[in-house]
Design an enzyme around this catalytic site. Sequence first.
Site, PDB file in Angstrom:
ATOM      1  CG  ASP A  13      -1.847  -1.216   1.230  1.00  0.00           C
ATOM      2  OD1 ASP A  13      -2.209  -1.694   0.140  1.00  0.00           O
ATOM      3  OD2 ASP A  13      -2.165  -1.696   2.336  1.00  0.00           O
ATOM      4  CE  LYS A  16       2.509  -2.441  -4.238  1.00  0.00           C
ATOM      5  NZ  LYS A  16       2.146  -2.032  -2.874  1.00  0.00           N
ATOM      6  N   GLY A  40      -4.518  -4.444  -3.686  1.00  0.00           N
ATOM      7  CA  GLY A  40      -5.579  -3.464  -3.882  1.00  0.00           C
ATOM      8  C   GLY A  40      -4.918  -2.149  -4.214  1.00  0.00           C
ATOM      9  CG  HIS A  41      -2.543  -1.828  -6.875  1.00  0.00           C
ATOM     10  ND1 HIS A  41      -2.002  -2.559  -7.879  1.00  0.00           N
ATOM     11  CD2 HIS A  41      -1.989  -2.297  -5.739  1.00  0.00           C
ATOM     12  CE1 HIS A  41      -1.149  -3.433  -7.375  1.00  0.00           C
ATOM     13  NE2 HIS A  41      -1.126  -3.298  -6.073  1.00  0.00           N
ATOM     14  CB  THR A  42      -6.840   3.444  -4.498  1.00  0.00           C
ATOM     15  OG1 THR A  42      -7.422   2.433  -3.670  1.00  0.00           O
ATOM     16  CG2 THR A  42      -7.858   4.538  -4.742  1.00  0.00           C
ATOM     17  NE  ARG A 141       6.570 -30.729  -7.510  1.00  0.00           N
ATOM     18  CZ  ARG A 141       7.501 -31.489  -6.967  1.00  0.00           C
ATOM     19  NH1 ARG A 141       8.466 -31.980  -7.712  1.00  0.00           N
ATOM     20  NH2 ARG A 141       7.484 -31.765  -5.684  1.00  0.00           N
ATOM     21  CD  GLN A 222       0.847  -8.873  -2.682  1.00  0.00           C
ATOM     22  OE1 GLN A 222       1.522  -9.455  -3.503  1.00  0.00           O
ATOM     23  NE2 GLN A 222      -0.425  -8.636  -2.870  1.00  0.00           N
ATOM     24  NE  ARG A 301      -7.402  -6.830   6.691  1.00  0.00           N
ATOM     25  CZ  ARG A 301      -6.468  -7.778   6.599  1.00  0.00           C
ATOM     26  NH1 ARG A 301      -6.158  -8.520   7.640  1.00  0.00           N
ATOM     27  NH2 ARG A 301      -5.828  -7.975   5.467  1.00  0.00           N
TER      28      ARG A 301
END
Length: 430
Positions: A13, A16, A40-42, A141, A222, A301
């Site tokens: 967060d 990015k 989660g990219h805003t 695998r 991440q 959260r």
Amino acid sequence: MSVVALVGTQWGDEGKGKITDVLASQADVVVRYQGGNNAGHTVVVGEKTYKLHLVPSGILSADTMCIIGNGVVVDPQVLCSEIQSLNAWGISTSNLYVSERAHVIMPYHRVLDELEESRRVSKIGTTARGIGPAYVDKYMRMGIRMLDLKSPARLERALEQALAFKNPLLQKVYGHPGFDPAELLEEYLEYGRVLAPLITDTSLLLHEAREKGLNILLEGAQGTLLDIDHGTYPFVTSSNPTAGGAAPGAGLGPNQIDGVIGVVKAYTTRVGEGPFPTELRDATGDLIRERGREYGTTTGRPRRCGWFDAVMVRYAVRVNGLTGLAITLLDVLDALDEVKVCVAYEYRGERLEHFPADLEVLEECRPIYETLSGWKEEISAVRSFEELPEQAQAYLQFIAEQVGCPVQMVSVGPRRDQTIFLQPVMDTVQ
Ligand code: GDP
Ligand code: IMO
Ligand code: MG
């Protein structure tokens, strides 16, 4: 031509998505190389706010090719709905491709993620998106890959093999009814039909882009401290967000990456569990959370907030081989009289300059702070380094010196134009 990797340097967060969106105007191709819809990219473009989980943040730039690389774990249900939302907002996805080698997140992965978490004595606080269990199957695998969704016979065999392990585990250990292979087969073949035009050899697309001399941006999700190898294990995700993961996750050679940009929040946040030496459980932490709107994009959260930790980012510079920093959310600190930077830890009377691997040591580390003056001035309209208040310049310079890496970009607001370039990042001559 340049190939640049962009990575998070803290616990995710860092902004990015915004920085990728800004750089996408200079990139011809943007590639996600690991993780999945735990991200989660805003991204704010004009008046519109977009929330992306799986599709690369370059999708908001017209003409930029976007690739979901082989290192990503793909939930096809989420991918289909994200594509639908983008199209409904008028964003074209005709330039979006997914690696045929990418592994698929199945419903039993999502269920196991929750059930395993409920059984853990020490919770990780996962996003419950099935990320860990999908990577487990990849390395066991017994994973299902995107190309399997296009072949009924192969998908049937793969499901039979996977459910021979998953159903007894779900039923005997967790008391869950398990999954019906026929139902899964039908549902996932349908995703295969919808997504078939996107599923291809994306490493080859990248190779062709390089041959044409195009700019490529490798977008990490991440952050370094959530990396399975270099993060605060076990409070980490199940992939390698660090720059080393970009080559295998995209299908390029490591020698083909020209630069690595670390996205650094001007303070520190964390969602989920695990130690956090500079955490502020006071009014300053609350002020940062409110000013930075620090609530998770994926799970909603509240994010834990704290001062900038130079020990952590120094470590991120080392394990990613960072060549430049993009410092984000600097404007969030506008309201503060003073700002603190953790320059080292104190552990049982000893000064630690380097981030420890042992979480029991990290739990006991007390931050050693240097206090700098705040600037008490709104900076969101500033567009050059020189125009920034002296104290803000001093803060950025102090961070660069402490972590040993130059600042290339500064972000002073969520919008595209609220960005200051100190040095170019992508090659602008093609
Ligand atoms: P990511 O996961 O690294 O892409 O980051 P997130 O999108 O989860 O969280 C970053 C948040 O900060 C988003 O809501 C962005 O819109 C916002 N943001 C990014 N850069 C800036 C900035 O410079 N200032 C402010 N105020 N907000 C920013
Ligand atoms: P972006 O790309 C912040 C955290 C979870 C949890 C741990 C493991 O938006 O920066 P997982 O579901 O991956 O097995 O959860 O990792 N986490 C993130 N925290 N930003 C993210 O992504 C995250 N993705 C996973 O909260 O602590
Ligand atoms: Mg995020």
